[in-house]
Design a protein around this motif. Structure first.
Motif, PDB file in Angstrom:
ATOM      1  N   GLY A 174       0.769  -1.252   0.000  1.00  0.00           N
ATOM      2  CA  GLY A 174       0.000   0.000   0.000  1.00  0.00           C
ATOM      3  C   GLY A 174       0.796   1.295   0.000  1.00  0.00           C
ATOM      4  N   THR A 175       2.095   1.237  -0.186  1.00  0.00           N
ATOM      5  CA  THR A 175       2.865   2.493  -0.143  1.00  0.00           C
ATOM      6  C   THR A 175       2.498   3.407  -1.313  1.00  0.00           C
ATOM      7  N   ILE A 176       2.336   2.844  -2.504  1.00  0.00           N
ATOM      8  CA  ILE A 176       1.948   3.667  -3.658  1.00  0.00           C
ATOM      9  C   ILE A 176       0.501   4.137  -3.479  1.00  0.00           C
ATOM     10  N   THR A 177      -0.349   3.253  -2.965  1.00  0.00           N
ATOM     11  CA  THR A 177      -1.766   3.593  -2.743  1.00  0.00           C
ATOM     12  C   THR A 177      -1.885   4.814  -1.832  1.00  0.00           C
ATOM     13  N   LEU A 178      -1.123   4.817  -0.749  1.00  0.00           N
ATOM     14  CA  LEU A 178      -1.164   5.955   0.189  1.00  0.00           C
ATOM     15  C   LEU A 178      -0.669   7.229  -0.479  1.00  0.00           C
ATOM     16  N   ASP A 179       0.351   7.071  -1.271  1.00  0.00           N
ATOM     17  CA  ASP A 179       0.912   8.221  -1.984  1.00  0.00           C
ATOM     18  C   ASP A 179      -0.122   8.792  -2.960  1.00  0.00           C
ATOM     19  N   LEU A 180      -0.841   7.903  -3.644  1.00  0.00           N
ATOM     20  CA  LEU A 180      -1.912   8.350  -4.553  1.00  0.00           C
ATOM     21  C   LEU A 180      -2.969   9.106  -3.754  1.00  0.00           C
ATOM     22  N   ALA A 181      -3.323   8.556  -2.590  1.00  0.00           N
ATOM     23  CA  ALA A 181      -4.378   9.173  -1.764  1.00  0.00           C
ATOM     24  C   ALA A 181      -3.970  10.582  -1.323  1.00  0.00           C
ATOM     25  N   ARG A 182      -2.699  10.749  -0.977  1.00  0.00           N
ATOM     26  CA  ARG A 182      -2.225  12.077  -0.552  1.00  0.00           C
ATOM     27  C   ARG A 182      -2.354  13.082  -1.698  1.00  0.00           C
ATOM     28  N   ARG A 183      -2.225  12.598  -2.926  1.00  0.00           N
ATOM     29  CA  ARG A 183      -2.232  13.514  -4.079  1.00  0.00           C
ATOM     30  C   ARG A 183      -3.624  13.858  -4.587  1.00  0.00           C
ATOM     31  N   VAL A 184      -4.663  13.071  -4.249  1.00  0.00           N
ATOM     32  CA  VAL A 184      -5.990  13.359  -4.819  1.00  0.00           C
ATOM     33  C   VAL A 184      -7.010  13.784  -3.768  1.00  0.00           C
TER      34      VAL A 184
END
Ligand SMILES: C[S@@+](CC[C@H](N)C(=O)[O-])C[C@H]1O[C@@H](n2cnc3c(N)ncnc32)[C@H](O)[C@@H]1O
Length: 272
Positions: free
Chosen positions: A53-63
């Motif tokens: 989930g590291t990329i998933t969290l990063d995506l969430a921070r950006r949107v």
């Protein structure tokens, strides 16, 4: 999951600590930069095969305030991703156990579907891509990226690493996946019926002392622990002595200040 070698579709790597250590390094910057310019605040994203989930969290921070949902076939790794979201205080993200071939979502429900290093592990990648298209809103964005092990290169030359790469191909294929997924993404995406397909490619390079220790050290462990090792033996492609030699080859590579390693990736942005 089927048990025949051609249709096993069993995730090659498993979720041993050595594998999770490798995946934990991943961010949008180093693994989804091709998608970053398309991310808009308020977008709802489905991250298929979200792993730790590291990329998933990063995506969430950006949107933000958009919502990101990560799904993965492994309950173990979903629990780990949920723990990471909790500890990092990311609130616009959720995780669930789910299957890329049968997503638990209505038609036309997401602005973006993202899958990083997932299609290479699926026996039917085009079917999965069709399912991704079902849950994308009309005109929604698909973003997929996969390595191509046919283009992996390194220095110095090493018989142990050459055998590792050969064995990696054997085990990956035995599990029903395609280690050359990177080069096939464009064809698969077009076959699944997407329009406006934009193809690009980027690499991962491991060269600094820290990168070598981390990448080489992780593979040294994975060669003898983890599902990769178990599958190498179960499939009859290797044995404990050979795996120990491969592990040592990774340690030798990591200890060499001149050592360098490159992995090419195919990546696709497409419209539903
Ligand atoms: C190489 S990992 C990538 C994880 C994450 N996307 C990343 O890059 O950090 C591949 C992930 O796909 C998951 N996976 C494999 N087959 C799947 C399927 N049929 N449906 C959903 N997830 C699947 C695995 O459990 C694993 O976590």
């Amino acid at each position: 999951m089927a048990s025949e070698s051609s249709t096993r579709d069993a995730y090659t790597h498993g979720h041993h600590a050595s594998v999770l250590r490798i995946h934990a390094w991943r961010t949008v910057e180093n693994s989804a930069a091709y998608l970053a310019p398309h991310l808009q605040a308020g977008a709802d994203i489905l991250d298929v095969g979200s792993g730790p989930g590291t990329i998933t969290l990063d995506l969430a921070r950006r949107v933000r305030p958009g919502r990101v949902r990560g799904i993965d076939v492994s309950a173990e790794v979903v629990a780990q991703a949920e723990g990471l979201a909790e500890s990092e205080g990311v609130r616009n993200v959720s995780f669930a156990v789910g299957d890329a071939y049968a997503l638990d979502a209505p038609d036309d429900s997401y602005d973006v579907v993202h899958a990083h290093q997932v299609l290479q592990h699926l026996a039917r990648p085009v079917d999965a891509l069709r399912e991704f298209r079902r849950v994308l809103k009309p005109g929604g964005l698909l973003a997929v990226r996969d390595v191509d092990y046919g283009g992996v290169i390194w220095s110095p030359s090493s018989a142990g690493l050459s055998r590792w790469l050969e064995l990696y191909h054997e085990v990956h294929e035995w599990n029903g996946g395609d280690p050359h997924a990177g080069r096939h993404l464009k064809r698969w995406v077009r076959e699944a019926g997407y329009g406006e397909v934009a193809a690009s490619g980027t690499t991962w390079v491991f060269a600094s002392a820290l990168e070598r220790e981390w990448w080489g050290g992780s593979w040294a462990e994975r060669a003898t622990e983890s599902k990769f090792a178990a599958h190498a033996i179960e499939s009859g492609h290797s044995n404990p002595a050979e795996l120990r030699a491969i592990s040592q080859a990774w340690l030798d590579w990591a200890a060499d200040d001149d050592a360098w390693f490159l992995m090419p990736h195919g990546e696709i942005i497409a419209r539903a």
